[in-house]
Design an enzyme around this catalytic site. Structure first.
Site, PDB file in Angstrom:
ATOM      1  N   CYS A 110       0.755  -1.193   0.121  1.00 40.27           N
ATOM      2  CA  CYS A 110      -0.032   0.002  -0.022  1.00 40.27           C
ATOM      3  C   CYS A 110       0.911   1.235   0.077  1.00 40.27           C
ATOM      4  O   CYS A 110       1.610   1.253  -0.799  1.00 40.27           O
ATOM      5  CB  CYS A 110      -0.933   0.203   1.302  1.00 40.27           C
ATOM      6  SG  CYS A 110      -2.373   0.974   1.115  1.00 40.27           S
ATOM      7  N   ALA A 111       0.757   2.079   0.925  1.00 38.90           N
ATOM      8  CA  ALA A 111       1.633   3.255   1.119  1.00 38.90           C
ATOM      9  C   ALA A 111       2.907   3.190   1.539  1.00 38.90           C
ATOM     10  O   ALA A 111       3.943   3.782   1.298  1.00 38.90           O
ATOM     11  CB  ALA A 111       1.161   4.268   2.121  1.00 38.90           C
TER      12      ALA A 111
END
Length: 193
Positions: A110-111
């Site tokens: 994800c991030a």
């Protein structure tokens, strides 16, 4: 001897991206230690889930247990501000760099590839993926629009919806295809591609 993996859990982590790999890896017989990056072993997710970790980063450091020789891999969930909280921890990023330089498995989703790995130079020249749009924050790496990307010992993935496939690839890297397929079969995991 069982493979041993640390998983960083920081305030604001993404629920599915933290729980899924811990579950799947433990099903595969991998010893997973959930490590709170903050001071408390009880950590709140970005969605309000409260998770009890096994220990804290400070506790592991005080015992001298943050040595790559004692671990086979490191799992880094995404979520905001969880990824930023990991990136802001000197102890966490120092251990992460040590694991990377030791050739251990480093898995981020994800991030976290953009927020945690990229600023440390870990993505330099590597193929990776991350949450859509965050690739614009990364330079010097090769972004792929794939659900999971494996480049050597680096395993990156896109989001909560790809967490099962990401965990599958972590297991495959640590234990081989047979171990990964056993877990995939047990949980009815469907992979794309």
């Amino acid at each position: 001897m069982a493979k041993r993996v640390l998983e960083f859990i920081a305030e604001g982590f993404e629920d599915v991206e933290a729980v899924t790999p811990a579950d799947y890896l433990r099903r595969a017989g991998i010893e997973v230690t959930l490590v709170a990056v903050g001071a408390n072993t009880v950590v709140k997710s970005s969605r309000g889930l409260t998770l009890m970790t096994d220990t804290t980063l400070a506790e592991l450091a005080s015992r001298g247990a943050l040595n790559p020789s004692g671990w086979d891999g490191l799992v880094i969930p995404g979520g905001m501000p969880g990824a930023s909280n990991i990136a802001g921890s000197v102890t966490a990023v120092t251990f992460l760099k040590d694991m990377h330089h030791a050739g251990k498995v480093v898995a981020a989703i994800c991030a976290s590839p953009a927020v945690v790995l990229a600023p440390l130079g870990i993505l330099a020249g590597k193929r990776f993926t991350c949450f859509p749009g965050m690739e614009k924050q990364v330079s010097g790496a090769i972004w792929k629009e794939e659900r999971v990307v494996v480049d050597g010992n680096l395993i990156t993935s896109r989001s909560a919806g790809t967490a099962g496939e990401w965990a599958y690839e972590i297991i495959k890297k640590l234990m081989g295809s047979d171990g990964a397929e056993k877990v995939a079969s047990a949980v009815l995991l469907q992979r794309q591609g």
